[in-house]
Design an enzyme around this catalytic site. Structure first.
Site, PDB file in Angstrom:
ATOM      1  N   TYR A  25      54.623  62.431  48.704  1.00 16.67           N
ATOM      2  CA  TYR A  25      53.198  62.556  48.373  1.00 16.67           C
ATOM      3  C   TYR A  25      52.715  61.373  47.542  1.00 16.67           C
ATOM      4  O   TYR A  25      51.563  60.977  47.618  1.00 16.67           O
ATOM      5  CB  TYR A  25      52.922  63.871  47.631  1.00 16.67           C
ATOM      6  CG  TYR A  25      53.283  65.081  48.455  1.00 16.67           C
ATOM      7  CD1 TYR A  25      52.518  65.460  49.552  1.00 16.67           C
ATOM      8  CD2 TYR A  25      54.407  65.846  48.148  1.00 16.67           C
ATOM      9  CE1 TYR A  25      52.857  66.567  50.320  1.00 16.67           C
ATOM     10  CE2 TYR A  25      54.746  66.957  48.901  1.00 16.67           C
ATOM     11  CZ  TYR A  25      53.975  67.313  49.990  1.00 16.67           C
ATOM     12  OH  TYR A  25      54.316  68.405  50.744  1.00 16.67           O
ATOM     13  N   HIS A  61      49.178  66.299  60.143  1.00 17.86           N
ATOM     14  CA  HIS A  61      50.568  66.589  60.533  1.00 17.86           C
ATOM     15  C   HIS A  61      50.626  66.991  62.013  1.00 17.86           C
ATOM     16  O   HIS A  61      51.464  66.512  62.774  1.00 17.86           O
ATOM     17  CB  HIS A  61      51.122  67.756  59.709  1.00 17.86           C
ATOM     18  CG  HIS A  61      51.399  67.432  58.266  1.00 17.86           C
ATOM     19  ND1 HIS A  61      52.162  66.357  57.884  1.00 17.86           N
ATOM     20  CD2 HIS A  61      51.067  68.078  57.115  1.00 17.86           C
ATOM     21  CE1 HIS A  61      52.268  66.351  56.550  1.00 17.86           C
ATOM     22  NE2 HIS A  61      51.606  67.376  56.066  1.00 17.86           N
ATOM     23  N   HIS A  78      44.249  67.375  56.014  1.00 20.73           N
ATOM     24  CA  HIS A  78      45.639  67.005  55.695  1.00 20.73           C
ATOM     25  C   HIS A  78      46.593  67.675  56.703  1.00 20.73           C
ATOM     26  O   HIS A  78      47.449  67.011  57.301  1.00 20.73           O
ATOM     27  CB  HIS A  78      45.976  67.433  54.263  1.00 20.73           C
ATOM     28  CG  HIS A  78      47.401  67.220  53.892  1.00 20.73           C
ATOM     29  ND1 HIS A  78      47.830  66.102  53.207  1.00 20.73           N
ATOM     30  CD2 HIS A  78      48.521  67.955  54.126  1.00 20.73           C
ATOM     31  CE1 HIS A  78      49.146  66.163  53.037  1.00 20.73           C
ATOM     32  NE2 HIS A  78      49.582  67.285  53.580  1.00 20.73           N
ATOM     33  N   GLU A  79      46.444  68.971  56.861  1.00 21.57           N
ATOM     34  CA  GLU A  79      47.375  69.702  57.742  1.00 21.57           C
ATOM     35  C   GLU A  79      47.229  69.266  59.193  1.00 21.57           C
ATOM     36  O   GLU A  79      48.217  69.108  59.902  1.00 21.57           O
ATOM     37  CB  GLU A  79      47.153  71.220  57.618  1.00 21.57           C
ATOM     38  CG  GLU A  79      47.410  71.792  56.221  1.00 21.57           C
ATOM     39  CD  GLU A  79      48.765  71.395  55.638  1.00 21.57           C
ATOM     40  OE1 GLU A  79      49.699  71.130  56.406  1.00 21.57           O
ATOM     41  OE2 GLU A  79      48.872  71.321  54.397  1.00 21.57           O
ATOM     42  N   GLU A 121      52.615  62.622  55.384  1.00 22.77           N
ATOM     43  CA  GLU A 121      51.676  63.177  54.415  1.00 22.77           C
ATOM     44  C   GLU A 121      50.371  62.392  54.341  1.00 22.77           C
ATOM     45  O   GLU A 121      49.378  62.885  53.810  1.00 22.77           O
ATOM     46  CB  GLU A 121      52.331  63.238  53.020  1.00 22.77           C
ATOM     47  CG  GLU A 121      53.572  64.117  52.938  1.00 22.77           C
ATOM     48  CD  GLU A 121      53.329  65.544  53.401  1.00 22.77           C
ATOM     49  OE1 GLU A 121      52.178  66.019  53.301  1.00 22.77           O
ATOM     50  OE2 GLU A 121      54.277  66.186  53.884  1.00 22.77           O
ATOM     51  N   HIS A 127      50.915  78.623  50.293  1.00 23.33           N
ATOM     52  CA  HIS A 127      50.894  77.155  50.206  1.00 23.33           C
ATOM     53  C   HIS A 127      50.743  76.575  51.619  1.00 23.33           C
ATOM     54  O   HIS A 127      51.501  76.894  52.524  1.00 23.33           O
ATOM     55  CB  HIS A 127      52.161  76.622  49.533  1.00 23.33           C
ATOM     56  CG  HIS A 127      52.014  75.173  49.199  1.00 23.33           C
ATOM     57  ND1 HIS A 127      51.526  74.732  47.989  1.00 23.33           N
ATOM     58  CD2 HIS A 127      52.209  74.064  49.948  1.00 23.33           C
ATOM     59  CE1 HIS A 127      51.435  73.424  48.007  1.00 23.33           C
ATOM     60  NE2 HIS A 127      51.849  72.979  49.184  1.00 23.33           N
ATOM     61  N   ALA A 128      49.756  75.698  51.782  1.00 20.61           N
ATOM     62  CA  ALA A 128      49.402  75.210  53.117  1.00 20.61           C
ATOM     63  C   ALA A 128      50.543  74.426  53.772  1.00 20.61           C
ATOM     64  O   ALA A 128      51.242  73.662  53.110  1.00 20.61           O
ATOM     65  CB  ALA A 128      48.168  74.320  53.023  1.00 20.61           C
ATOM     66  N   HIS A 178      56.951  73.112  45.552  1.00 19.48           N
ATOM     67  CA  HIS A 178      57.937  72.233  46.188  1.00 19.48           C
ATOM     68  C   HIS A 178      59.288  72.249  45.485  1.00 19.48           C
ATOM     69  O   HIS A 178      60.293  71.875  46.090  1.00 19.48           O
ATOM     70  CB  HIS A 178      57.387  70.812  46.274  1.00 19.48           C
ATOM     71  CG  HIS A 178      56.085  70.750  47.025  1.00 19.48           C
ATOM     72  ND1 HIS A 178      54.923  71.281  46.539  1.00 19.48           N
ATOM     73  CD2 HIS A 178      55.777  70.233  48.238  1.00 19.48           C
ATOM     74  CE1 HIS A 178      53.937  71.098  47.411  1.00 19.48           C
ATOM     75  NE2 HIS A 178      54.440  70.466  48.454  1.00 19.48           N
TER      76      HIS A 178
HETATM   77  O1  X8Z Z   1      51.909  70.373  49.653  1.00 22.78           O
HETATM   78  C1  X8Z Z   1      50.955  69.719  49.995  1.00 22.78           C
HETATM   79  C2  X8Z Z   1      50.267  69.979  51.332  1.00 22.78           C
HETATM   80  C3  X8Z Z   1      51.205  70.473  52.359  1.00 22.78           C
HETATM   81  S1  X8Z Z   1      52.340  69.280  52.900  1.00 22.78           S
HETATM   82  C4  X8Z Z   1      49.187  71.009  51.152  1.00 22.78           C
HETATM   83  N1  X8Z Z   1      50.439  68.773  49.149  1.00 22.78           N
HETATM   84  C5  X8Z Z   1      51.026  68.511  47.840  1.00 22.78           C
HETATM   85  C6  X8Z Z   1      50.820  69.662  46.870  1.00 22.78           C
HETATM   86  O2  X8Z Z   1      50.037  70.582  47.166  1.00 22.78           O
HETATM   87  O3  X8Z Z   1      51.432  69.661  45.813  1.00 22.78           O
HETATM   88  C7  X8Z Z   1      49.305  67.892  49.424  1.00 22.78           C
HETATM   89  C8  X8Z Z   1      49.081  67.122  48.165  1.00 22.78           C
HETATM   90  C9  X8Z Z   1      50.313  67.277  47.340  1.00 22.78           C
HETATM   91 ZN    ZN Z   2      51.517  67.794  54.028  1.00 29.61          ZN
END
Ligand code: X8Z
Ligand code: ZN
Length: 622
Positions: free
Chosen positions: A531, A397, A393-394, A421, A363-364, A521
């Site tokens: 988000y 940050h 996105h990254e 975010e 997960h990024a 998450h």
């Molecule tokens: O978790 C993330 C990013 C890292 S902060 C990739 N996002 C959420 C997800 O993947 O559920 C970005 C969009 C929503």
């Molecule tokens: Zn993020």
């Protein structure tokens, strides 16, 4: 790292010992001298604003050292999951939690004093600097950190082995690919169930984590962990809940129009036995494991005569742009706004692709290991359009982290977590056909007649996400408050999924399952309302920066690429970190003090009108 930050604390032995000393002194001395001494000590123990400043500065130094150590341990765990790295990450996390708890307890000494604003703000931020607070008891706090590290590992190692553990296994990346491309409902259903089977083993540990973290939250003065999370927005926790609902009401009509259009088109594709206008949409048919981003089903529902004329995934493949090359495109965008290039160590230390020889958390995420310049990203990049967006996105940050790196440690964060975010996503909104042409990735800019196609593609990602962004924490708030108990975890989850997203599970689920845990998450305890906020804020930022650049056309065709004025305006906000309440940071970029969904509505207005026309005669809402 910028997903989680740290967990908890414990008002430790040190504080308890001091309290005991004081009791002994007052109780055991009877002479006048002893009374006089005690009085002097009491007087001198009334803290002054100067004491408070000294205290917060000491706390920041201490926390910074522990944060950096925890980041290092966590980086190693997430890029090399083993029992040893899990243990080491848990230990470092526990040290942060213990110190935070102790400092949060001590910070209460300064309550009621007239303090300079920055000192008062820092005192408040100490207890909010962990997402999962630990109880005072050392055994319990150790247990909590271990549970957290293990949940993260279970998720990272998760895979589906259709023929049993000895057979071929599919990783989350494999399953993501299948969910995105398969059009066979049976196959999609099996993959969906296969991935969700990683989560039941987390259920008991999750319930225990809730118990322990709530205890920690109460010891710090919060009703529960959910109330603590809602306290991090410069307003009362209830007011924040109401603010989210207000924003959701603003955007709900747009979501409902998109949902209706997608549903009747899927019915056309799969038949009424699979999808029907009379029911919520089955979760496995939306091109994504969590039904949070529907862009992959664009070909199934593409409007006639509105072909955007290009597909970024195809361009990346045709030009053989490798993962690191994709990251360079992202970096160059930020540099075009006036930001300095990323440090050499970023390129040396980041993880850009999935290693073949070990388990990692794919997960990024973006990291600022030393809180100054050791910036990194951790991703399993593939040559595809969504990863191109996620890279932006990254990097958002990382550029934020660097912009606030001269703030005092407790202010080295975003104005509120939605801001963190939103930054990279704001930049990704500027990845328009015009921009792609400018950087040589596209030959012809599609005409205005393609706008519905372009907007639809983006809406399937961003508008479809909105209710998902909201409901994850709606679920967790109820779990932490005790309104939802472990006996009802899954039931409550699917009620919210239906209520907000209008979707249903592909097959019957029960309390044997733990479907929330199949989302990163939840397993990793990263708050999620951020988000949802970002999904709204990014359009507000985009609109303001486009105005700043002098752009006059439709918002969805605006790119701020190369515009130093817009960059300077953005940087002004980023450099503030968390030093001021977020409305001031918002004002620095937009001139507005309220989060406001009119920008996202303006962006998609042409699509909304088109959808409503198409939906005539079809059922809307569920
Ligand atoms: O978790 C993330 C990013 C890292 S902060 C990739 N996002 C959420 C997800 O993947 O559920 C970005 C969009 C929503
Ligand atoms: Zn993020």
């Amino acid at each position: 790292m910028i997903l989680g930050l740290f967990g908890a604390f414990v008002a430790s032995g040190l504080l308890a010992a001091r309290r005991n000393d004081k009791v002994m002194m007052t109780d055991n001395r009877n002479s006048n001298t002893a009374k006089a001494t005690a009085l002097t000590q009491m007087k001198s123990s009334v803290p002054t604003p100067e004491d408070a400043r000294e205290f917060v500065e000491g706390a920041e130094r201490r926390l910074l050292t522990l944060w950096v150590a925890a980041q290092r341990a966590s980086w190693v765990q997430e890029t090399f999951i083993t029992p040893d790295t899990e243990e080491m990450a848990a230990e470092a996390d526990q040290a942060v939690k213990a110190a935070t708890a102790e400092l949060a307890g001590q910070a209460r000494r300064y309550e009621g004093l007239q303090l300079p604003e920055d000192v008062a703000r820092k005192l408040k931020l100490i207890s909010l600097s962990v997402d999962i607070p630990a109880p005072r008891d050392t055994a319990e706090s150790t247990e909590l950190s271990q549970i957290n590290a293990s949940l993260q590992s279970v998720y990272g190692k998760g895979r589906w082995c259709p023929d049993g553990p000895q057979g071929k296994c599919l990783s989350l990346s494999d399953l993501d690919h299948l969910m995105a491309t398969s059009r066979d409902p049976k196959e999609l259903e099996s993959a969906w169930e296969g991935w969700h089977a990683i989560a039941p083993s987390m259920r008991k540990r999750y319930a225990r984590m809730v118990e322990l973290a709530n205890k920690g939250a109460r010891e710090t003065g919060f009703a529960d962990v959910g109330a603590m999370w809602r306290s991090n927005y410069d307003m009362a926790p209830d007011a924040f809940g109401a603010e989210l609902d207000r924003l959701w009401q603003q955007v709900r009509p747009l979501y409902v129009s998109l949902h209706a259009y997608v549903r009747w088109n899927l019915e056309k594709k799969y038949g009424a036995g699979v999808v029907s206008e009379d029911r919520p949409i089955p979760a496995h048919l939306l091109g994504n494991m969590w039904s949070q981003d529907w862009a992959n089903i664009y070909p199934l529902i593409a409007p006639a005569n509105a072909d955007p004329g290009y597909d970024l995934t195809e361009i990346l493949k045709a030009r053989q742009i490798e993962p690191v090359g994709m990251v360079h495109y992202g970096e160059r965008f930020f540099m075009s706004l006036g930001f300095a290039a990323l440090p050499q160590t970023f390129w040396e230390r980041s993880m850009f692709t999935k290693p073949r020889d070990r388990d990692v958390v794919c997960h990024a995420s973006a990291w600022d290991i030393d809180y100054v310049e050791d910036l990194r990203i951790k991703m399993c990049i593939e040559q595809k359009s969504d990863d191109f967006t996620t890279i932006h996105h990254e990097l958002g940050h990382n550029f934020y982290q660097r912009a606030y790196d001269t703030q005092p440690p407790l202010f080295r964060n975003s104005a509120n977590d939605g801001f963190h975010e939103a930054i990279g996503d704001t930049i990704a909104l500027s990845v328009t056909p015009e921009y792609l042409k400018q950087i040589g990735l596209l030959e012809n800019v599609p005409p205005a007649s393609s706008d519905i196609g372009l907007l639809m593609k983006r809406a399937l990602d961003k508008v479809a996400f909105l209710p998902f962004g909201l409901l994850i924490d709606k679920w967790r708030w109820e779990v932490f408050s005790g309104k939802v108990t472990p006996e009802n975890y899954n039931k409550a989850w699917w009620e919210l999924r239906e209520k907000y997203q209008g979707i249903a599970p592909p097959s019957a689920r029960s309390e044997e399952d733990f479907d929330p845990g199949a989302k990163y998450h939840v397993a990793a305890n990263v708050p999620y309302a951020r988000y949802f906020l970002a999904a709204i804020l990014q359009y507000q930022f985009h609109r303001a920066l486009c105005r700043e650049s002098g752009y006059k056309g439709p918002l969805h065709r605006c790119s701020i690429y190369n515009n130093k004025g817009a960059g300077a305006r953005l940087n002004k906000m980023l450099a503030m970190g968390e030093s001021r309440p977020w409305p001031e940071a918002l004002e620095a970029v937009t001139g507005e003090k309220q989060m406001d969904a009119t920008a996202i509505l303006e962006y998609y207005a042409p699509l909304k009108a088109w959808l409503d026309e198409q939906n005539k005669g079809h059922k809307v809402d569920w």
